[in-house]
Design an enzyme around this catalytic site. Structure first.
Site, PDB file in Angstrom:
ATOM      1  N   CYS A 192      35.097  43.133  42.728  1.00  0.00           N
ATOM      2  CA  CYS A 192      36.397  43.809  42.749  1.00  0.00           C
ATOM      3  C   CYS A 192      36.993  43.889  41.344  1.00  0.00           C
ATOM      4  CB  CYS A 192      37.327  43.122  43.748  1.00  0.00           C
ATOM      5  SG  CYS A 192      38.742  44.148  44.151  1.00  0.00           S
ATOM      6  N   TYR A 193      38.062  43.143  41.061  1.00  0.00           N
ATOM      7  CA  TYR A 193      38.630  43.164  39.702  1.00  0.00           C
ATOM      8  C   TYR A 193      37.550  42.821  38.674  1.00  0.00           C
ATOM      9  CZ  TYR A 193      41.688  42.069  35.732  1.00  0.00           C
ATOM     10  OH  TYR A 193      42.281  42.028  34.501  1.00  0.00           O
ATOM     11  N   GLY A 234      40.935  39.740  41.540  1.00  0.00           N
ATOM     12  CA  GLY A 234      42.223  39.287  41.045  1.00  0.00           C
ATOM     13  C   GLY A 234      43.284  40.321  41.364  1.00  0.00           C
ATOM     14  N   HIS A 253      34.292  42.927  48.808  1.00  0.00           N
ATOM     15  CA  HIS A 253      34.254  41.457  48.745  1.00  0.00           C
ATOM     16  C   HIS A 253      33.104  40.893  49.588  1.00  0.00           C
ATOM     17  CE1 HIS A 253      37.973  40.704  46.496  1.00  0.00           C
ATOM     18  NE2 HIS A 253      38.375  41.836  47.058  1.00  0.00           N
ATOM     19  N   GLU A 278      32.164  37.942  49.717  1.00  0.00           N
ATOM     20  CA  GLU A 278      32.408  36.537  50.071  1.00  0.00           C
ATOM     21  C   GLU A 278      33.172  36.368  51.373  1.00  0.00           C
ATOM     22  OE1 GLU A 278      33.788  38.296  47.743  1.00  0.00           O
ATOM     23  OE2 GLU A 278      35.825  37.695  47.207  1.00  0.00           O
ATOM     24  N   ASP A 291      38.314  11.537  54.066  1.00  0.00           N
ATOM     25  CA  ASP A 291      38.065  11.500  52.625  1.00  0.00           C
ATOM     26  C   ASP A 291      37.946  10.078  52.085  1.00  0.00           C
ATOM     27  OD1 ASP A 291      38.445  14.147  53.080  1.00  0.00           O
ATOM     28  OD2 ASP A 291      40.425  14.246  52.150  1.00  0.00           O
ATOM     29  N   LYS A 305      36.032  20.398  51.915  1.00  0.00           N
ATOM     30  CA  LYS A 305      36.175  19.506  53.065  1.00  0.00           C
ATOM     31  C   LYS A 305      34.917  19.465  53.943  1.00  0.00           C
ATOM     32  CE  LYS A 305      39.082  16.960  55.501  1.00  0.00           C
ATOM     33  NZ  LYS A 305      40.057  16.021  54.940  1.00  0.00           N
TER      34      LYS A 305
END
Ligand code: XMP
Length: 517
Positions: A86-87, A59, A174, A176, A232, A373
């Site tokens: 992290c945060y 964050g 991070h 990710e 979609d 998606k």
């Protein structure tokens, strides 16, 4: 609320990082179901979610900022493994009795980390010079009781820390993001070795459970679906059809602003192939009439959006006993609207049939609310949708109207449609279709001189736009080979009456946009 197929769930509490969605994507790519919720999620909801593990996201705040978001202390006594990123790691330190300080300098970008203690989190991860992505200003000064340092970097004495007993871990970097190459392995160690999740989240399990829950919810009632032919709404339609068969009624409105052959394709695929109840309405004349003399793109959008609702409502009223309206809302739209930063206005307004559910007293069904998606595409494949639809480029709701500058007229539409079809054909034939985000023609409101045979011509200009992008937020023009450009240009000028010049748009977004409008 939570289906048994989602039995193993990981909860991601969002503290506002730009990467939070990426955490969720990585977890799901590892076939573990997860959801992002704001860090203010009430404790009752956390408990009823029954997470197998909790991830605290990064964050933008510092734990020392006034009003900085914190975790509810009760999550630390649930007996559930926690990974702070992290945060999220700094919160672990701050809230569990350690200390966080401002680092001498911000650490931003690639960094090297050495592992001091592998444990489960860094199981089978290389121990020296691990390449990771850092983005923080604060660092851990003192570990909370029972924690041990698991990794360090030059700037962070505690680049990772853990308490094996309670299964609480924190990483300063991070895992990710793609810039942390072993990040997926670290996250999987957390999911599989620490949380003991099983990799059971697959598209097949999703599709099966979505079909079941639609059946349960709808009962004997009927559902209306606005089919656009995009990915979609196509997936929604086929999924609903599998669930409730002929009690699904799809409405496809031809607004006269579609690409060449689109109306025919949609009817062939959905009515003929899938045998879905499809109401096809050709409202082209009505749309053209309302757009007459309108050059302003925002007014075009408004007129098209409003008339769409009018036409749709008119038709939908003929469907007896309809109680639901199905819509292809995706997970990013949902997260946008629940983020702890507050409701955002970027909900998919151009795709949803604004205000219609209330006006017609219909309840919404949004079977793709949980999907990203790329997951929607996988679901489409699972449901047997043709590859052409699954991999389709995005196409704006206002269609060709925002791809011609100035007035929308029938002859101009004809020119644009033909030129656009050639571009698509050639982009597909060249193998570039799946590499570009969008490729299309724009009709410019200028004429220029040319020469054809012995004659001087004074005709229109087509701009070719082909961009690469991952999310349409930023985009760059595609470096199409000269031969492909040459073929497109030759064909358009030779085959499309009224065009004597083709130009290639080499602007990136920002500062330009993808559409010309
Ligand atoms: P821009 O032109 O803003 O476009 O770079 C970003 C993406 O959004 C699509 N787009 C629209 N889609 N209604 C839509 O449904 C619209 O009014 C609209 N305007 C732009 C565009 O095609 C691109 O993918």
């Amino acid at each position: 609320m939570y289906d048994d197929l989602h039995q193993e769930r990981v909860l991601i509490l969002d503290f506002g990082s730009q990467y939070t969605q990426l955490i969720a994507r990585r977890v799901r790519e590892s076939h573990v179901y997860c959801e992002i919720h704001p860090c203010t999620m009430p404790m009752e909801a956390v408990k009823s979610f029954q997470p197998k593990g909790i991830i605290l996201s990064g964050g933008p705040s510092s734990v020392h900022d006034e009003g900085a978001p914190v975790a509810d202390l009760e999550i630390f006594s649930l007996g559930v493994p926690i990974l702070g990123i992290c945060y999220g790691m700094q919160l672990l330190a701050h809230q569990l009795g350690g200390a966080v300080e401002k680092a001498d300098r911000r650490e931003y970008g690639p960094a090297g980390v050495d592992i001091d203690l592998a444990g489960d989190l860094f199981y089978e991860i290389e121990t020296e010079g691990l390449r990771v992505w850092m983005s923080h200003g604060d660092r851990i000064l003192r570990l909370p009781p029972h924690f041990r340092i698991m990794a360090h970097s030059d700037n962070s004495p505690a680049a990772a820390m853990g308490d094996d007993e309670r299964k609480f871990y924190g990483v300063q970097f991070h895992p990710e993001v793609a810039h942390t190459p072993c990040g997926k392995d670290i996250l999987e160690n957390f999911l599989f070795r620490i949380c003991r999740c099983r990799p059971s989240w697959t598209m097949k399990s999703f599709v099966d459970s979505a079909i079941r829950s639609v059946r349960e919810k709808v009962g004997d009632d009927r559902v209306i679906c606005a089919l656009s032919g995009g990915v979609d709404s196509s997936v929604v339609a086929v999924l609903l059809h599998k669930a409730i068969g002929e009690r699904l009624h799809c409405i496809f409105v031809n607004n006269g602003l579609l690409r060449k052959g689109e109306a025919e394709t949609v009817q062939r695929v959905f009515r003929d192939h899938f045998e879905i109840n499809l109401i096809y309405i050709d409202a082209s004349a009505e749309f053209l009439e309302r757009l007459r003399g309108v050059a302003d793109p925002e007014r075009k959008r408004k007129i098209i959006g409003n008339l769409f609702i009018e036409v749709f409502e008119r038709e939908a009223r003929h469907i007896p006993h309809a109680r639901y309206l199905a819509q292809g809302t995706l997970y990013p739209d949902v997260i946008e609207s629940v983020s702890f930063k507050g409701p955002s206005a970027t909900i998919k307004t151009h795709h949803n049939v604004g205000g219609l559910p209330e006006r017609m007293d219909l309840e919404l069904i949004e079977p793709l609310r949980e999907l990203f998606k790329d997951e929607v595409r996988l679901a489409g494949r699972e449901l047997g949708l043709p590859e052409r639809i699954i991999m389709r480029h995005p196409f704006p709701g206002p269609g060709l109207a925002i791809r011609m500058i100035g007035d929308v007229t029938a002859p101009a539409l004809e020119v644009l449609r033909e030129a656009d079809a050639i571009i698509l054909e050639e982009i597909e034939a060249s193998g570039w279709y799946d590499h570009v985000w969008q490729s299309f023609a724009v009709l410019l409101p200028v004429r220029s001189v040319g020469v054809m045979g012995d004659e001087r011509t004074y005709e229109q200009v087509i701009a070719l736009r082909a961009v690469e992008s991952v999310d349409a937020m930023t985009a760059d023009w595609a470096r199409l080979p000269y031969e492909v450009l040459a073929r497109i240009s030759n064909r358009i000028i030779n085959e499309v009456q009224g065009v004597n010049r083709v130009v290639y748009d080499i602007s990136s977004k920002p500062p330009s946009t993808i559409e010309w409008e």
